[in-house]
Write a protein that holds these residues in place. Sequence first.
Motif, PDB file in Angstrom:
ATOM      1  N   LYS A  34       2.517  -3.251   8.772  1.00 29.00           N
ATOM      2  CA  LYS A  34       2.146  -2.849   7.418  1.00 29.00           C
ATOM      3  C   LYS A  34       3.232  -3.130   6.388  1.00 29.00           C
ATOM      4  CE  LYS A  34      -1.203   0.677   8.831  1.00 29.00           C
ATOM      5  NZ  LYS A  34      -1.604   2.093   8.713  1.00 29.00           N
ATOM      6  N   VAL A  37       3.886  -8.317   4.627  1.00 27.00           N
ATOM      7  CA  VAL A  37       3.691  -9.014   3.355  1.00 27.00           C
ATOM      8  C   VAL A  37       4.879  -8.770   2.436  1.00 27.00           C
ATOM      9  CG1 VAL A  37       2.260  -9.167   1.280  1.00 27.00           C
ATOM     10  CG2 VAL A  37       1.176  -8.955   3.523  1.00 27.00           C
ATOM     11  N   SER A  38       5.309  -7.521   2.337  1.00 27.42           N
ATOM     12  CA  SER A  38       6.476  -7.189   1.515  1.00 27.42           C
ATOM     13  C   SER A  38       7.700  -7.969   1.950  1.00 27.42           C
ATOM     14  CB  SER A  38       6.757  -5.683   1.605  1.00 27.42           C
ATOM     15  OG  SER A  38       8.013  -5.368   1.046  1.00 27.42           O
ATOM     16  N   ASP A 392       3.056  -2.562   2.201  1.00 28.11           N
ATOM     17  CA  ASP A 392       2.327  -3.745   1.732  1.00 28.11           C
ATOM     18  C   ASP A 392       1.275  -3.405   0.682  1.00 28.11           C
ATOM     19  OD1 ASP A 392       3.813  -5.379   3.319  1.00 28.11           O
ATOM     20  OD2 ASP A 392       2.260  -5.762   4.813  1.00 28.11           O
ATOM     21  N   THR A 393       0.435  -2.425   0.972  1.00 29.87           N
ATOM     22  CA  THR A 393      -0.642  -2.098   0.036  1.00 29.87           C
ATOM     23  C   THR A 393      -0.107  -1.430  -1.222  1.00 29.87           C
ATOM     24  OG1 THR A 393      -1.005  -0.020   1.236  1.00 29.87           O
ATOM     25  CG2 THR A 393      -2.384  -1.894   1.851  1.00 29.87           C
ATOM     26  N   HIS A 396       2.167  -4.526  -3.009  1.00 27.74           N
ATOM     27  CA  HIS A 396       1.496  -5.798  -3.288  1.00 27.74           C
ATOM     28  C   HIS A 396      -0.033  -5.721  -3.283  1.00 27.74           C
ATOM     29  CE1 HIS A 396       5.274  -7.983  -3.195  1.00 27.74           C
ATOM     30  NE2 HIS A 396       5.580  -7.386  -2.068  1.00 27.74           N
ATOM     31  N   GLY A 397      -0.600  -4.611  -2.849  1.00 28.50           N
ATOM     32  CA  GLY A 397      -2.050  -4.503  -2.806  1.00 28.50           C
ATOM     33  C   GLY A 397      -2.702  -5.411  -1.792  1.00 28.50           C
ATOM     34  N   GLU A 398      -1.939  -5.774  -0.764  1.00 28.15           N
ATOM     35  CA  GLU A 398      -2.448  -6.680   0.265  1.00 28.15           C
ATOM     36  C   GLU A 398      -2.073  -6.153   1.645  1.00 28.15           C
ATOM     37  OE1 GLU A 398      -2.154 -11.109  -1.550  1.00 28.15           O
ATOM     38  OE2 GLU A 398      -0.242 -10.066  -1.335  1.00 28.15           O
ATOM     39  N   GLU A 399      -2.783  -6.642   2.630  1.00 27.50           N
ATOM     40  CA  GLU A 399      -2.448  -6.351   4.025  1.00 27.50           C
ATOM     41  C   GLU A 399      -2.215  -7.651   4.767  1.00 27.50           C
ATOM     42  OE1 GLU A 399      -5.214  -3.779   5.972  1.00 27.50           O
ATOM     43  OE2 GLU A 399      -5.521  -2.537   4.201  1.00 27.50           O
ATOM     44  N   ALA A 402      -6.214  -8.382   8.245  1.00 31.16           N
ATOM     45  CA  ALA A 402      -7.490  -7.767   7.903  1.00 31.16           C
ATOM     46  C   ALA A 402      -8.232  -7.472   9.212  1.00 31.16           C
ATOM     47  CB  ALA A 402      -8.306  -8.691   7.008  1.00 31.16           C
TER      48      ALA A 402
END
Length: 406
Positions: A34, A37-38, A392-393, A396-399, A402
Amino acid sequence: MDTGSIAWAITATALVLLMTPGVAFFYGGLVKAKSVVSMMMMSFGALGLISVLWILYGFSMSAVDAPTDFAGNPFADFGLGSLATGETSNTDLLGATFGATFAIITVALISGAIADRAKFGAWMIFAGIWATLVYFPVAAWVWGGGWIMELGNTLGLPGVIDYAGGTAVHINAGAAALALALVLGKRVGFQKGITKPHNVPLVLLGAAILWFGWFGFNAGAEWLNGLANVGLIVVNTLGATAAAILGWMVVEKIKDGKATAVGAASGAVAGLVAITPACANLEPGWALLLGVLAGAVCALAVELKFKLGFDDSLDVVGIHLVGGIIGTLYLGFFAIGTGLFTGGDLGQLAVQVIAAAAVLLYSFAVAFGLGFAIEKTIGFRVKNADEVAGIDTVVHGEEGYALSEL
């Protein structure tokens, strides 16, 4: 300049640029799922920001008129307009672009020390200011006619050897990483074994890309020398890295009972770091010994954070700072013709120590002050709850993955 050398310059530049996504993969696999992405975005953010700053003024700062100058004038050729219209613009611009890739990856390396807990905006502010105050001037000190480059002449000793960045890249980034780890503090529940790499294949992929790109990193500048020493550089880049894998795995097996894939990847990076300053100035046998030492010592050094109580998340200090110091000082003993045991005296070691210590102290001091200022103003670290949940969420609002709820 002949077309073959120009072609190699373009190839080497592309290879070194690819290393920053390699760092992203390497670091990304080491963090929890989690936060991947960051972690990777800090490398890609550095790629975007430092490229722009280098073209605007970083390249101008990376060379000085006199060894006493701190850095070049950032407005001497703002935006590289003059460089692009000169008689030798073709090769000059290639050299500038090659230099940019070093600046980019140096900044990206720092991010591993603050994995899982840093705000992206704060990181970008730090990256831009640190590059301006530290990397660009240090590049001038080491390669652009600055005081480190001229230290041997000043003291009547052999010149400092740092062919591809033991001081300017690895000690520089490692010292800044240590400073930021201290400023941001420990992760929630920090202790040995708190987190495990979420994706070991991603770590190995990143290490493989780094090794692949490192042939451009170490041998790239040979385009200016007609590729005169490229064979020695290439074999040393292979040999030291391979030996470091073995050195790390042996220590890991003795210490923990198992040789791991992450350990092998980390050993490869430690060997690459150590051979960076020394690649053009060691006989291959001495390069193998350097690799074994770097792998073994760095495998032990990564445990220091638990003993000393600082949270360097992805071992930037244990691999890049320690590995950079080992490679830089090793030249004082075994550099061809000037090392203590290879025809020289203590002079080579003396200048290597001075250069390494100066870059370490300067980078640490500026990074600590800058990181502290950011933390106390806009905040550098995310909230503890967000860190535990995975950032991440939140950031950046992403994972990264998925996954179906089923």
